[in-house]
Design a protein around this motif. Structure first.
Motif, PDB file in Angstrom:
ATOM      1  N   HIS A 173      46.360  45.410  -2.390  1.00  0.00           N
ATOM      2  CA  HIS A 173      46.621  45.759  -3.884  1.00  0.00           C
ATOM      3  C   HIS A 173      45.199  45.801  -4.733  1.00  0.00           C
ATOM      4  O   HIS A 173      44.379  44.862  -4.573  1.00  0.00           O
ATOM      5  CB  HIS A 173      47.401  44.815  -4.439  1.00  0.00           C
ATOM      6  CG  HIS A 173      48.818  44.491  -3.989  1.00  0.00           C
ATOM      7  ND1 HIS A 173      49.845  45.540  -3.987  1.00  0.00           N
ATOM      8  CD2 HIS A 173      49.202  43.841  -2.993  1.00  0.00           C
ATOM      9  CE1 HIS A 173      50.979  45.265  -3.481  1.00  0.00           C
ATOM     10  NE2 HIS A 173      50.658  44.157  -2.760  1.00  0.00           N
ATOM     11  N   ARG A 174      44.986  46.723  -5.505  1.00  0.00           N
ATOM     12  CA  ARG A 174      43.603  47.004  -6.168  1.00  0.00           C
ATOM     13  C   ARG A 174      43.977  47.132  -7.728  1.00  0.00           C
ATOM     14  O   ARG A 174      43.062  46.611  -8.489  1.00  0.00           O
ATOM     15  CB  ARG A 174      43.013  48.247  -5.895  1.00  0.00           C
ATOM     16  CG  ARG A 174      42.628  48.102  -4.241  1.00  0.00           C
ATOM     17  CD  ARG A 174      41.489  46.955  -4.162  1.00  0.00           C
ATOM     18  NE  ARG A 174      40.833  46.883  -3.012  1.00  0.00           N
ATOM     19  CZ  ARG A 174      41.585  46.048  -1.831  1.00  0.00           C
ATOM     20  NH1 ARG A 174      42.444  45.477  -2.274  1.00  0.00           N
ATOM     21  NH2 ARG A 174      40.841  45.900  -0.840  1.00  0.00           N
ATOM     22  N   GLY A 175      45.264  47.244  -7.974  1.00  0.00           N
ATOM     23  CA  GLY A 175      45.606  47.482  -9.541  1.00  0.00           C
ATOM     24  C   GLY A 175      46.332  46.136  -9.625  1.00  0.00           C
ATOM     25  O   GLY A 175      47.532  46.252  -9.158  1.00  0.00           O
ATOM     26  N   CYS A 177      48.776  43.854 -12.578  1.00  0.00           N
ATOM     27  CA  CYS A 177      49.008  43.581 -14.172  1.00  0.00           C
ATOM     28  C   CYS A 177      49.035  42.130 -14.375  1.00  0.00           C
ATOM     29  O   CYS A 177      49.744  41.394 -13.378  1.00  0.00           O
ATOM     30  CB  CYS A 177      50.607  44.245 -14.403  1.00  0.00           C
ATOM     31  SG  CYS A 177      50.385  45.943 -14.797  1.00  0.00           S
ATOM     32  N   CYS A 199      39.844  38.529 -10.645  1.00  0.00           N
ATOM     33  CA  CYS A 199      39.861  40.277 -10.362  1.00  0.00           C
ATOM     34  C   CYS A 199      38.395  40.665 -10.272  1.00  0.00           C
ATOM     35  O   CYS A 199      38.269  41.281  -9.509  1.00  0.00           O
ATOM     36  CB  CYS A 199      40.672  40.708 -11.657  1.00  0.00           C
ATOM     37  SG  CYS A 199      42.384  40.686 -11.340  1.00  0.00           S
ATOM     38  N   ALA A 204      39.435  43.572  -8.148  1.00  0.00           N
ATOM     39  CA  ALA A 204      40.546  44.278  -8.534  1.00  0.00           C
ATOM     40  C   ALA A 204      40.477  44.580  -9.956  1.00  0.00           C
ATOM     41  O   ALA A 204      39.825  44.271 -10.776  1.00  0.00           O
ATOM     42  CB  ALA A 204      41.649  43.302  -8.155  1.00  0.00           C
ATOM     43  N   GLU A 205      41.360  45.676 -10.171  1.00  0.00           N
ATOM     44  CA  GLU A 205      41.510  46.004 -11.751  1.00  0.00           C
ATOM     45  C   GLU A 205      42.576  45.273 -12.524  1.00  0.00           C
ATOM     46  O   GLU A 205      43.711  45.290 -12.155  1.00  0.00           O
ATOM     47  CB  GLU A 205      41.806  47.648 -11.796  1.00  0.00           C
ATOM     48  CG  GLU A 205      41.814  48.275 -13.030  1.00  0.00           C
ATOM     49  CD  GLU A 205      42.525  49.481 -13.119  1.00  0.00           C
ATOM     50  OE1 GLU A 205      42.726  49.916 -14.301  1.00  0.00           O
ATOM     51  OE2 GLU A 205      42.827  50.140 -12.108  1.00  0.00           O
ATOM     52  N   ILE A 207      44.991  44.907 -15.357  1.00  0.00           N
ATOM     53  CA  ILE A 207      45.803  45.667 -16.364  1.00  0.00           C
ATOM     54  C   ILE A 207      46.633  44.427 -17.106  1.00  0.00           C
ATOM     55  O   ILE A 207      47.474  44.027 -16.765  1.00  0.00           O
ATOM     56  CB  ILE A 207      46.775  46.613 -15.802  1.00  0.00           C
ATOM     57  CG1 ILE A 207      45.985  47.633 -14.837  1.00  0.00           C
ATOM     58  CG2 ILE A 207      47.548  47.453 -16.908  1.00  0.00           C
ATOM     59  CD1 ILE A 207      46.851  48.405 -14.077  1.00  0.00           C
ATOM     60  N   ARG A 229      52.620  51.962 -15.661  1.00  0.00           N
ATOM     61  CA  ARG A 229      51.177  51.992 -15.449  1.00  0.00           C
ATOM     62  C   ARG A 229      50.560  52.224 -14.223  1.00  0.00           C
ATOM     63  O   ARG A 229      49.485  52.348 -13.773  1.00  0.00           O
ATOM     64  CB  ARG A 229      50.663  50.492 -16.127  1.00  0.00           C
ATOM     65  CG  ARG A 229      50.678  50.322 -17.387  1.00  0.00           C
ATOM     66  CD  ARG A 229      49.964  51.190 -18.398  1.00  0.00           C
ATOM     67  NE  ARG A 229      48.500  51.012 -18.183  1.00  0.00           N
ATOM     68  CZ  ARG A 229      47.595  50.332 -18.878  1.00  0.00           C
ATOM     69  NH1 ARG A 229      48.154  49.715 -19.829  1.00  0.00           N
ATOM     70  NH2 ARG A 229      46.621  50.174 -18.592  1.00  0.00           N
ATOM     71  N   ALA A 231      50.943  50.409 -11.413  1.00  0.00           N
ATOM     72  CA  ALA A 231      50.351  49.030 -10.857  1.00  0.00           C
ATOM     73  C   ALA A 231      51.226  48.605  -9.594  1.00  0.00           C
ATOM     74  O   ALA A 231      52.451  48.855  -9.720  1.00  0.00           O
ATOM     75  CB  ALA A 231      50.124  47.968 -11.619  1.00  0.00           C
ATOM     76  N   SER A 232      50.619  48.295  -8.423  1.00  0.00           N
ATOM     77  CA  SER A 232      51.231  47.957  -7.471  1.00  0.00           C
ATOM     78  C   SER A 232      51.820  46.418  -7.047  1.00  0.00           C
ATOM     79  O   SER A 232      52.281  45.949  -6.360  1.00  0.00           O
ATOM     80  CB  SER A 232      50.632  48.188  -5.974  1.00  0.00           C
ATOM     81  OG  SER A 232      49.323  47.781  -5.829  1.00  0.00           O
ATOM     82  N   ARG A 330      50.783  46.410   0.307  1.00  0.00           N
ATOM     83  CA  ARG A 330      50.636  47.378  -0.412  1.00  0.00           C
ATOM     84  C   ARG A 330      51.009  48.868   0.392  1.00  0.00           C
ATOM     85  O   ARG A 330      50.626  49.082   1.398  1.00  0.00           O
ATOM     86  CB  ARG A 330      49.302  47.833  -1.442  1.00  0.00           C
ATOM     87  CG  ARG A 330      49.413  48.944  -2.174  1.00  0.00           C
ATOM     88  CD  ARG A 330      48.155  49.039  -2.713  1.00  0.00           C
ATOM     89  NE  ARG A 330      48.021  50.234  -3.761  1.00  0.00           N
ATOM     90  CZ  ARG A 330      48.019  51.295  -3.481  1.00  0.00           C
ATOM     91  NH1 ARG A 330      47.647  51.863  -2.206  1.00  0.00           N
ATOM     92  NH2 ARG A 330      47.980  52.476  -4.429  1.00  0.00           N
TER      93      ARG A 330
END
Length: 332
Positions: A173-175, A177, A199, A204-205, A207, A229, A231-232, A330
């Motif tokens: 996972h990179r995105g 929330c 993060c 990681a991004e 959100i 958005r 996100a995973s 993911r």
């Protein structure tokens, strides 16, 4: 301008609780410190106000507990631990629920303070200055919050949040929330800072969505935002929000743990009952409650003198990640 207890404490270079003890229970403070406080108070013209005036010396052998929401499993577990530990020490507990209304905390503290020997404030939303003012008028222990000069038990949010982000990144996972909690929550500010740092450290991004009330219904609203958005993975402020996310994703026929991973934060009272079972950052609610009682009763001990420099006992417990079925690799 009216001289306050905080003014006397600032001039003396001591905590408000030490100054309050010196003026209301002088036998609990060493003679040199007491003399300096009394002299400073007289020179400044300090007069105790109605709010901070020391209570009658009559002891009630009762303590008060103020929580934001007793229906929240975290505070239910904490309250039970407070009651169990206090009862064993010979103190019944008076409970007040603010319904997540920060403005009600001071009023509840004033009311319970007239009927109890001391207060435990669980995850209070009130600002630091007001909490110091409350602690200056009667013995106080904070549960789930840190304030300089006030005794309390807090949580190291960074340990568990770092484990959560590191684990999600290892699953691909990179995105991620973060579903934030109440806007005035000290714990939420700590968790946002912790997940932001994690993060950045693990590439990681982040959100951020919210704020959300710690309720299942709020999590159901958040679920559609997560999908929008793209996100995973999502980390919620608490398990109640996370369980709402899982429920709404199930309605949308989204496979939790395969298509979207979800992590909660709480004491672990509910995650095992969800499907899939909820991965969560575990907070030791029962231990927090029990230790808060110990810190409060230490202040009520007639032989306790406190330290000359006014330092209040503050403890910090670790959080940790508990992996269950709501997280997974993911999907490409």
């Amino acid at each position: 301008m009216t001289v306050t207890l905080a003014d006397v404490a600032a001039i003396c270079g001591l905590s408000m609780s030490t100054v309050s003890r010196a003026l209301s229970h002088p036998e609990r403070v060493n003679a040199q410190t007491r003399s300096r406080i009394e002299r400073t108070a007289k020179e400044l013209g300090y007069v105790p106000s109605r709010v901070t005036r020391p209570r009658l010396s009559r002891r009630t052998a009762t303590i008060g507990l103020i929580v934001p929401d007793i229906a929240n499993p975290f505070f239910a577990v904490l309250a039970k631990a407070v009651q169990d530990r206090a009862w064993k020490k010979g103190y019944p507990v008076l409970l007040a629920d603010t319904g997540e209304r920060a403005a009600d905390e001071v009023d509840r503290a004033r009311s319970l303070g007239e009927r109890a020997d001391g207060l435990i404030l669980a995850a209070p939303r009130t600002d630091d200055a007001r909490l110091r003012e409350i602690a200056g008028s009667l013995p106080v222990a904070l549960a789930g919050r840190e304030v300089e000069g006030v005794a309390g038990v807090a949580i190291d949010e960074f340990t568990g949040m770092n484990e959560a982000v590191q684990y999600l990144v290892s699953l691909g996972h990179r995105g991620i929330c973060y579903l934030s909690g109440p806007s005035r929550s000290w714990s939420d500010r700590r968790r946002r800072a912790a997940i932001g740092a994690a993060c950045r450290a693990h590439g990681a991004e982040l959100i951020e969505l919210g704020p959300f009330e710690p309720q299942v219904q709020a999590g159901m609203r958040a679920a559609d935002m997560i999908r929008f958005r793209g996100a995973s993975a999502a980390v919620a402020y608490d398990d109640m929000i996370a369980l709402g996310v899982i429920a709404r994703l199930a309605e949308r026929r989204v496979q939790v743990g395969r298509e979207i991973s979800v992590i909660g934060v709480d004491c672990g009272a509910l995650p095992g009952a969800a499907y899939p079972t909820l991965t969560t950052v575990h907070l030791p609610a029962a231990e927090i409650g029990a230790l808060a009682v110990d810190l409060l009763l230490d202040q009520l001990d007639p032989v306790a003198r406190g330290t000359a420099d006014g330092r209040a006992a503050r403890l910090r417990l670790e959080s940790r990640l508990v992996i269950r079925g709501s997280t997974g690799l993911r999907m490409p």
